[in-house]
Design an enzyme around this catalytic site. Structure first.
Site, PDB file in Angstrom:
ATOM      1  CB  CYS B  96      30.990   1.919  -4.293  1.00  0.00           C
ATOM      2  SG  CYS B  96      29.721   2.368  -4.732  1.00  0.00           S
ATOM      3  CG  HIS B 138      29.199  -3.586  -4.839  1.00  0.00           C
ATOM      4  ND1 HIS B 138      30.340  -3.145  -3.834  1.00  0.00           N
ATOM      5  CD2 HIS B 138      28.756  -2.660  -5.416  1.00  0.00           C
ATOM      6  CE1 HIS B 138      30.170  -1.833  -4.304  1.00  0.00           C
ATOM      7  NE2 HIS B 138      29.018  -1.259  -5.009  1.00  0.00           N
ATOM      8  CD  GLU B 139      27.144  -2.961  -9.417  1.00  0.00           C
ATOM      9  OE1 GLU B 139      26.009  -1.829  -8.748  1.00  0.00           O
ATOM     10  OE2 GLU B 139      27.611  -3.073  -9.084  1.00  0.00           O
ATOM     11  CG  HIS B 142      24.306   0.058  -5.093  1.00  0.00           C
ATOM     12  ND1 HIS B 142      24.555   1.399  -3.581  1.00  0.00           N
ATOM     13  CD2 HIS B 142      25.630  -0.493  -5.689  1.00  0.00           C
ATOM     14  CE1 HIS B 142      26.056   0.468  -4.386  1.00  0.00           C
ATOM     15  NE2 HIS B 142      26.303   0.400  -5.221  1.00  0.00           N
TER      16      HIS B 142
END
Lengths: 173, 166
Positions: B96, B138-139, B142
């Site tokens: 990341c 993954h995004e 966030h």
């Protein structure tokens, strides 16, 4: 001036090894860096980067009393080491088969010739005393490309072990 | 266009949950252009989420088209994304831009169906899998204030268990 050392500790496993050693190091002003700590057989093994403001002897004076109180052996090496020097592996290789002498030598020998730089290797013996099995995980860098490693593993696989290569795609986002 | 500063762990702001986008205007599209420039300036970065630059809105960009030999949908601007179906958990290694010099293994669904809006407010449904599905998830983490560090699984003993079953 503070310097990096690698401290190795080996001995019969019991609870409290990590806690007692790390407390002694912390109380004496040492910093820990990267470390590998694991049970091998019924021993516990530690290899850890320790930053210490002193020499090999003064670091031994910190670690040895607490290690000996738990029946552990200590070895200290002053090293030219740095943090933030990770190499990212691009292949993961799994090897398993009936345990016998020579698996590691044959497999890693063939992989070395085919350009593998090993970053991490962990192996285990499972199964039973009568029928032990050997399992090995290797993370490495394919310096001569993946096809060369696959060819090497194809030859190794004819010698009675199962070997599988998976490229590691690191997703950075 | 401007490259934005990326927040890095352990910055507490990375734990903040982002708000839905309500207005699809030129200011949004200008921000997305800056976000994309920031993503493309990063080494190997295939995705970015707005909270990584301190904007706590549900906006992410994913573009895995630079990776050879994988299926993908090109440049994706994902606004208010929701996963509506998922299947087949697999392990993959992630890094990341907000966590430099560390990568780790994470389990995620290999196949997802996603609903999202683009930067013009049009709604889309997308089915994807593999590397692209991993990048999208993954995004989206966030946007919930989660990092891959919150989902790490061991690098050891992932094939055979030690336990004896008998």
């Amino acid at each position: 001036m503070a310097h990096w050392y690698i401290v190795s500790v080996v001995g019969k496993d019991r609870s409290g090894i990590v806690a007692h050693l790390s407390s002694a190091l912390f109380e004496n002003g040492c910093d820990l860096g990267e470390a590998s700590m694991m049970r091998l057989g019924d021993c516990f093994t530690i290899m850890m980067m320790v930053r210490h403001d002193g020499n090999t002897h003064s670091l031994l004076q910190v670690v040895q009393p607490v290690a000996e109180s738990m029946g552990l052996h200590v070895h200290v090496d002053k090293v030219d080491a740095h943090l933030h020097r990770h190499l990212e592996p691009d292949v993961h290789i799994t090897v398993h088969g009936a345990d016998r002498p020579g698996i590691v030598a044959q497999v890693t020998g063939a992989l070395c010739e085919a350009g593998l730089n090993i970053v991490n290797l962990e192996s285990d013996v499972g199964g039973s005393d009568a029928k032990p099995i050997y399992v090995m995980h290797i993370d490495g860098i394919a310096t001569a490309g993946v096809p060369a490693l696959e060819s090497a593993l194809a030859i190794v696989s004819k010698q009675g072990v199962q070997a599988k290569l998976n490229p590691i795609e690191i997703m950075i986002a | 266009m401007a490259k934005l500063e990326i927040l890095t762990y352990p910055d507490e702001r990375l734990k903040q949950v982002s708000e839905s986008v309500e207005v699809f205007d030129q200011a949004l599209r200008d921000f997305i252009a800056d976000l994309e420039e920031t993503m493309r300036a990063g080494p190997g970065g295939v995705g970015i989420a707005a909270p990584q630059v301190g904007c706590f809105q549900r906006i992410a960009i994913v573009d895995v088209s630079s990776k050879p030999k994988i299926e993908h949908h090109g440049r994706l601007v994902l606004i208010n994304p929701e996963i509506v179906e998922y299947a087949d958990f697999v392990k993959g290694r992630e890094g990341c831009m907000s966590v430099p010099d560390y990568t780790g293994n994470v389990m995620r669904p290999d196949r997802i169906t996603l609903e999202y809006f683009d930067e013009h407010g049009a709604q889309h449904t997308l089915q994807t899998s593999g590397f692209e599905a991993r990048a999208i998830q993954h995004e989206m983490d966030h946007l919930e204030g989660l990092l891959f560090l919150d989902r790490l699984v061991s690098r050891r003993n992932d094939l055979f268990r030690r336990k004896v079953y008998q």
